[in-house]
Design a protein around this motif. Structure first.
Motif, mmCIF file in Angstrom:
data_model
loop_
_atom_site.group_PDB
_atom_site.id
_atom_site.type_symbol
_atom_site.label_atom_id
_atom_site.label_comp_id
_atom_site.label_asym_id
_atom_site.label_seq_id
_atom_site.Cartn_x
_atom_site.Cartn_y
_atom_site.Cartn_z
ATOM 1 N N HIS A 1 0.851 -1.181 0.000
ATOM 2 C CA HIS A 1 0.000 0.000 0.000
ATOM 3 C C HIS A 1 0.898 1.246 0.000
ATOM 4 O O HIS A 1 2.040 1.199 0.445
ATOM 5 C CB HIS A 1 -0.903 0.041 1.242
ATOM 6 N N ASP A 2 0.348 2.360 -0.470
ATOM 7 C CA ASP A 2 1.075 3.625 -0.380
ATOM 8 C C ASP A 2 1.301 3.958 1.100
ATOM 9 O O ASP A 2 0.428 3.732 1.945
ATOM 10 C CB ASP A 2 0.282 4.749 -1.032
ATOM 11 N N VAL A 3 2.478 4.488 1.393
ATOM 12 C CA VAL A 3 2.856 4.830 2.764
ATOM 13 C C VAL A 3 3.201 6.315 2.819
ATOM 14 O O VAL A 3 3.893 6.833 1.927
ATOM 15 C CB VAL A 3 4.061 3.988 3.231
ATOM 16 N N TYR A 4 2.699 7.003 3.862
ATOM 17 C CA TYR A 4 2.947 8.441 4.000
ATOM 18 C C TYR A 4 3.413 8.760 5.423
ATOM 19 O O TYR A 4 2.927 8.179 6.392
ATOM 20 C CB TYR A 4 1.669 9.245 3.730
ATOM 21 N N PHE A 5 4.357 9.682 5.519
ATOM 22 C CA PHE A 5 4.794 10.209 6.799
ATOM 23 C C PHE A 5 4.853 11.727 6.701
ATOM 24 O O PHE A 5 5.153 12.285 5.647
ATOM 25 C CB PHE A 5 6.183 9.676 7.188
ATOM 26 N N LYS A 6 4.591 12.385 7.816
ATOM 27 C CA LYS A 6 4.605 13.845 7.846
ATOM 28 C C LYS A 6 5.322 14.303 9.107
ATOM 29 O O LYS A 6 5.134 13.743 10.185
ATOM 30 C CB LYS A 6 3.170 14.381 7.835
ATOM 31 N N THR A 7 6.145 15.329 8.966
ATOM 32 C CA THR A 7 6.842 15.887 10.123
ATOM 33 C C THR A 7 6.859 17.403 10.015
ATOM 34 O O THR A 7 6.937 17.954 8.901
ATOM 35 C CB THR A 7 8.274 15.348 10.236
ATOM 36 N N GLU A 8 6.742 18.070 11.142
ATOM 37 C CA GLU A 8 6.735 19.533 11.179
ATOM 38 C C GLU A 8 7.737 20.038 12.213
ATOM 39 O O GLU A 8 7.974 19.410 13.230
ATOM 40 C CB GLU A 8 5.342 20.058 11.534
ATOM 41 N N LYS A 9 8.303 21.173 11.918
ATOM 42 C CA LYS A 9 9.229 21.845 12.837
ATOM 43 C C LYS A 9 8.823 23.308 12.905
ATOM 44 O O LYS A 9 8.784 23.994 11.888
ATOM 45 C CB LYS A 9 10.670 21.707 12.332
ATOM 46 N N GLU A 10 8.505 23.779 14.090
ATOM 47 C CA GLU A 10 8.073 25.162 14.272
ATOM 48 C C GLU A 10 9.210 26.023 14.826
ATOM 49 O O GLU A 10 10.120 25.531 15.492
ATOM 50 C CB GLU A 10 6.874 25.221 15.212
ATOM 51 N N ASN A 11 9.125 27.309 14.543
ATOM 52 C CA ASN A 11 10.032 28.313 15.121
ATOM 53 C C ASN A 11 11.494 27.970 14.861
ATOM 54 O O ASN A 11 12.279 27.698 15.773
ATOM 55 C CB ASN A 11 9.779 28.448 16.632
ATOM 56 N N VAL A 12 11.864 27.978 13.599
ATOM 57 C CA VAL A 12 13.229 27.674 13.182
ATOM 58 C C VAL A 12 13.905 28.959 12.719
ATOM 59 O O VAL A 12 13.404 29.642 11.826
ATOM 60 C CB VAL A 12 13.250 26.638 12.037
ATOM 61 N N GLU A 13 15.023 29.273 13.328
ATOM 62 C CA GLU A 13 15.790 30.445 12.905
ATOM 63 C C GLU A 13 17.038 29.988 12.166
ATOM 64 O O GLU A 13 17.835 29.209 12.683
ATOM 65 C CB GLU A 13 16.179 31.307 14.096
ATOM 66 N N VAL A 14 17.208 30.472 10.950
ATOM 67 C CA VAL A 14 18.362 30.135 10.128
ATOM 68 C C VAL A 14 19.201 31.394 9.962
ATOM 69 O O VAL A 14 18.740 32.387 9.406
ATOM 70 C CB VAL A 14 17.934 29.590 8.748
ATOM 71 N N THR A 15 20.419 31.340 10.454
ATOM 72 C CA THR A 15 21.318 32.486 10.362
ATOM 73 C C THR A 15 22.265 32.306 9.180
ATOM 74 O O THR A 15 22.166 31.344 8.420
ATOM 75 C CB THR A 15 22.129 32.625 11.661
ATOM 76 N N GLU A 16 23.193 33.220 9.050
ATOM 77 C CA GLU A 16 24.197 33.113 7.989
ATOM 78 C C GLU A 16 25.318 32.149 8.365
ATOM 79 O O GLU A 16 26.282 31.997 7.623
ATOM 80 C CB GLU A 16 24.803 34.503 7.721
ATOM 81 N N GLU A 17 25.187 31.464 9.515
ATOM 82 C CA GLU A 17 26.288 30.635 10.025
ATOM 83 C C GLU A 17 26.300 29.222 9.473
ATOM 84 O O GLU A 17 27.055 28.390 9.930
ATOM 85 C CB GLU A 17 26.218 30.596 11.559
ATOM 86 N N GLU A 18 25.439 28.928 8.507
ATOM 87 C CA GLU A 18 25.401 27.634 7.839
ATOM 88 C C GLU A 18 25.069 26.510 8.824
ATOM 89 O O GLU A 18 25.934 25.796 9.302
ATOM 90 C CB GLU A 18 26.734 27.360 7.129
ATOM 91 N N ILE A 19 23.785 26.356 9.132
ATOM 92 C CA ILE A 19 23.316 25.318 10.044
ATOM 93 C C ILE A 19 22.522 24.292 9.248
ATOM 94 O O ILE A 19 21.642 24.648 8.467
ATOM 95 C CB ILE A 19 22.418 25.901 11.152
ATOM 96 N N ASP A 20 22.844 23.028 9.437
ATOM 97 C CA ASP A 20 22.102 21.958 8.780
ATOM 98 C C ASP A 20 21.110 21.342 9.757
ATOM 99 O O ASP A 20 21.459 21.019 10.894
ATOM 100 C CB ASP A 20 23.053 20.869 8.277
ATOM 101 N N PHE A 21 19.861 21.175 9.323
ATOM 102 C CA PHE A 21 18.817 20.549 10.124
ATOM 103 C C PHE A 21 18.468 19.198 9.506
ATOM 104 O O PHE A 21 18.341 19.082 8.281
ATOM 105 C CB PHE A 21 17.561 21.426 10.158
ATOM 106 N N THR A 22 18.286 18.207 10.352
ATOM 107 C CA THR A 22 17.856 16.896 9.890
ATOM 108 C C THR A 22 16.616 16.478 10.663
ATOM 109 O O THR A 22 16.616 16.476 11.892
ATOM 110 C CB THR A 22 18.966 15.834 10.095
ATOM 111 N N SER A 23 15.571 16.154 9.935
ATOM 112 C CA SER A 23 14.348 15.628 10.537
ATOM 113 C C SER A 23 14.396 14.106 10.402
ATOM 114 O O SER A 23 14.366 13.576 9.294
ATOM 115 C CB SER A 23 13.118 16.185 9.828
ATOM 116 N N ILE A 24 14.503 13.417 11.536
ATOM 117 C CA ILE A 24 14.641 11.966 11.537
ATOM 118 C C ILE A 24 13.311 11.330 11.927
ATOM 119 O O ILE A 24 12.837 11.506 13.051
ATOM 120 C CB ILE A 24 15.752 11.514 12.508
ATOM 121 N N ILE A 25 12.709 10.616 10.995
ATOM 122 C CA ILE A 25 11.474 9.899 11.275
ATOM 123 C C ILE A 25 11.842 8.510 11.775
ATOM 124 O O ILE A 25 12.493 7.737 11.064
ATOM 125 C CB ILE A 25 10.593 9.803 10.021
ATOM 126 N N GLN A 26 11.445 8.209 12.996
ATOM 127 C CA GLN A 26 11.824 6.955 13.640
ATOM 128 C C GLN A 26 10.630 6.006 13.692
ATOM 129 O O GLN A 26 9.576 6.334 14.241
ATOM 130 C CB GLN A 26 12.341 7.219 15.054
#
Length: 264
Positions: free
Chosen positions: A164-189
């Motif tokens: 069957h088709d499988v779907y996952f959804k993830t949200e992240k609120e209030n994220v500040e991205v500066t000029e300092e080059e930050i990588d974000f990873t959303s890990i679905i467990q």
């Protein structure tokens, strides 16, 4: 065993094809701040029946040990709302999409997909939608598990095939991205023990075997299959990491209430 061997050969070929079709350019880090997604499976060995109020870590007479877990990832959709620096209100809606398909080994937590470039600013919300479509898997399953089932009579190979088709959804609120080059990873467990919640041990003991394999699919042992399908829709949490490019340490955030939102 013939059924399992045939599928494993097909799985190996499908993995090679899917990896070759993926856009390697998405995996490159060009110094920008990136937002990616990773999917991983946890709790591969557990006793039965599964106790949903606690982790099933003690291996008793009835137990399952998964040694293979794969998921076809067809696409990842990235949506974000970037606040205006002038008005402080949401003024820019951003949307990107990553296309596979790619076969993901859920027991290997090294692969991050998507890696969307984040424009510096303050994000009211970042949302990722992951889909695994049967049309991309062809005759093979979208979600596949293989391992062993042990009871007081011995050990039996066990396989779960989800077509069957499988779907996952993830949200992240209030994220500040500066000029300092930050990588974000959303890990679905995915918690593999919780997939078997509400599965009766007696049903496993009396399950139909296909060439000696306890096969759970839409055509075999369908009662157990429907229970697993229902659990798969809810059986995940979201774990976030962020890292500066010049920092060796990753910092974590968790979604412990299963709502797709970081609780930090």
């Amino acid at each position: 065993m013939k059924t399992e061997k045939k599928f494993l050969v097909a799985l190996a070929l499908m993995t090679a094809i899917f990896i070759s079709c993926s856009d390697d350019g998405d995996m490159m880090n060009d110094g920008e701040s990136l937002f990616g997604v990773r999917i991983e499976a946890l709790n591969t060995e557990f006793s039965l029946p599964v106790q949903t109020s606690m982790k099933s870590v003690t291996i008793d007479a009835e137990s399952i040990a998964w040694d293979s877990a794969h998921l076809v990832v067809s696409s990842i959709k990235f949506e974000a709302e970037l606040k205006s620096v002038v008005t402080g209100e949401d003024s820019i809606e951003i949307e990107y999409k990553w296309y596979g398909p790619q076969m993901v080994d859920l027991l290997n937590n090294e692969l991050t997909m998507g890696n969307f470039v984040l424009q510096p600013g303050y994000y009211d919300e970042i949302e990722l939608k992951v889909s695994g479509l049967q049309e991309n898997a062809g005759d093979n399953p979208v979600f596949y598990l293989a391992g062993t089932y042990t009871n007081d009579t011995g050990t039996t190979p066990i396989v779960v095939m989800v077509n069957h088709d499988v779907y996952f959804k993830t949200e992240k609120e209030n994220v500040e991205v500066t000029e300092e080059e930050i990588d974000f990873t959303s890990i679905i467990q995915l918690y593999l023990d919780e997939l078997m919640a509400d599965v009766d041990v007696a049903d496993l003991d009396n399950a139909e075997l296909v060439d000696g394999v306890l096969l759970i699919s839409s055509d075999h042992n369908t009662g157990i299959y429907q229970t697993i399908i229902g659990n798969l829709e809810h059986d995940h949490r979201t774990h976030y990491k962020h890292k500066h490019h010049d920092d060796d340490d990753e910092h974590d955030g968790y979604d412990d209430d299963h709502d797709g939102h970081d609780d930090d």
